[in-house]
Design a protein around this motif. Structure first.
Motif, short mmCIF file in Angstrom:
data_model
loop_
_atom_site.label_atom_id
_atom_site.label_comp_id
_atom_site.label_asym_id
_atom_site.label_seq_id
_atom_site.Cartn_x
_atom_site.Cartn_y
_atom_site.Cartn_z
N UNK A 65 0.77 -1.14 -0.02
CA UNK A 65 -0.02 -0.03 0.08
C UNK A 65 0.79 1.25 -0.05
N UNK A 66 0.30 2.40 -0.59
CA UNK A 66 0.69 3.59 -0.57
C UNK A 66 0.52 4.46 0.88
N UNK A 67 -0.51 3.98 1.51
CA UNK A 67 -0.71 4.37 2.79
C UNK A 67 -2.08 3.72 3.40
N UNK A 68 -2.20 3.97 4.58
CA UNK A 68 -3.05 3.20 5.36
C UNK A 68 -4.03 3.86 6.15
N UNK A 69 -5.48 3.59 6.16
CA UNK A 69 -6.41 4.07 7.12
C UNK A 69 -6.97 2.98 7.80
N UNK A 70 -6.77 2.72 8.99
CA UNK A 70 -7.18 1.82 9.92
C UNK A 70 -8.40 2.02 10.93
N UNK A 71 -9.44 1.09 11.12
CA UNK A 71 -10.67 1.18 11.58
C UNK A 71 -10.97 0.29 12.58
N UNK A 72 -11.57 0.51 13.72
CA UNK A 72 -12.08 -0.44 14.67
C UNK A 72 -13.36 0.32 15.44
N UNK A 73 -14.00 -0.72 15.89
CA UNK A 73 -15.17 -0.17 16.96
C UNK A 73 -14.29 -0.18 18.29
N UNK A 74 -14.86 0.43 19.06
CA UNK A 74 -14.11 0.67 20.42
C UNK A 74 -14.50 -0.65 21.28
N UNK A 75 -13.30 -1.05 21.88
CA UNK A 75 -13.66 -2.24 23.14
C UNK A 75 -12.97 -1.92 24.38
N UNK A 76 -13.91 -1.13 25.37
CA UNK A 76 -13.24 -0.66 26.39
C UNK A 76 -12.21 0.34 26.23
N UNK A 77 -12.23 1.30 25.40
CA UNK A 77 -11.38 2.26 25.07
C UNK A 77 -10.19 1.93 24.37
N UNK A 78 -10.30 0.52 23.63
CA UNK A 78 -9.10 0.20 22.78
C UNK A 78 -9.74 -0.51 21.52
N UNK A 79 -8.58 -0.68 20.53
CA UNK A 79 -9.01 -1.34 19.47
C UNK A 79 -9.77 -2.71 19.67
N UNK A 80 -10.51 -3.34 18.96
CA UNK A 80 -10.96 -4.64 18.76
C UNK A 80 -9.98 -5.63 18.73
N UNK A 81 -10.15 -6.91 19.29
CA UNK A 81 -9.15 -7.89 19.40
C UNK A 81 -9.05 -8.42 18.06
N UNK A 82 -9.88 -8.60 17.13
CA UNK A 82 -9.39 -9.05 15.63
C UNK A 82 -8.59 -8.12 14.91
N UNK A 83 -8.58 -6.84 15.05
CA UNK A 83 -7.83 -6.07 14.52
C UNK A 83 -6.32 -6.11 15.13
N UNK A 84 -6.36 -6.04 16.42
CA UNK A 84 -4.83 -6.31 17.06
C UNK A 84 -4.31 -7.60 16.81
N UNK A 85 -5.09 -8.58 16.81
CA UNK A 85 -4.47 -9.98 16.25
C UNK A 85 -3.80 -9.89 15.10
#
Length: 201
Positions: free
Chosen positions: A70-90
């Motif tokens: 990629x030439x750039x990245x935009x990363x998105x997640x719903x919040x989970x206790x003020x943090x990114x969701x586990x699937x994205x972190x994984x």
């Protein structure tokens, strides 16, 4: 060599984050670059989930090559206790080969999130997503206050990235300000990637 693209990589449980991803993709396309939408599979707290190769609907699952090229990245997640969701972190936890090779260094990146409550951790979730991007050496972009929707919003919208108040049932639609900020974020990442590509050319 293929044309440069911006990867819009997200996890969405109830659809709000994927809707944001589509508006961000439109902003990227306004900058003249391709937007490539990708998602990640859910993970299980009980056992290793067996994941099909192709999702039943929506964007395909991301691969390391999607990220690598990629030439750039935009990363998105719903919040989970003020943090990114586990699937994205994984997924991000599996990118150490890209980190070792410095393959994302100097590429522009931004983040977005949706929350069930108005003060449900939008900013901390955005910041949690920025941390691995900074470790990868990416150039972090936010939303400047020259975006009037950032001052006028009564829902989501932060200088750290686009956000959306989806409501407790996840069904509240993006309002005009949240939509404008999603598109502005996509356009900003796209324009920055184009400028960086031109400077290398």
């Amino acid at each position: 060599m293929s044309a440069p693209y911006i990867l819009v990589l997200y996890y969405s449980r109830h659809g709000a984050t994927s809707e944001m991803a589509r508006h961000i993709a439109r902003g990227i396309e306004l900058s003249g670059l391709e937007a490539r939408l990708r998602t990640v599979p859910a993970v299980s707290t009980d056992c290793e989930a067996v994941v099909p190769d192709i999702p039943a609907s929506g964007a395909p699952y991301a691969t390391l090559d999607d990220l690598r090229h990629c030439a750039g990245l935009v990363l998105g997640s719903p919040t989970r206790f003020g943090n990114m969701a586990a699937p994205l972190k994984y997924f991000l936890d599996g990118t150490s080969s890209l980190w070792l090779g410095g393959e994302l260094v100097g590429k522009p990146a931004a983040v977005f999130t949706s929350t069930a409550s108005l003060h449900g951790g939008q900013e901390t979730t955005l910041l949690s997503m920025l941390l691995p991007l900074m470790h990868h050496g990416m150039l972090v972009l936010g939303l400047p206050y020259s975006e009037s929707a950032l001052l006028d919003t009564r829902g989501g919208g932060t200088p750290y990235g686009a956000s959306h108040h989806a409501g407790a049932d996840g069904k509240r639609q993006l309002d005009e300000h949240e939509t404008a900020l999603c598109r502005a974020l996509g356009q900003r990442v796209g324009a920055t990637a184009k400028a960086l590509e031109a400077s290398r050319g």
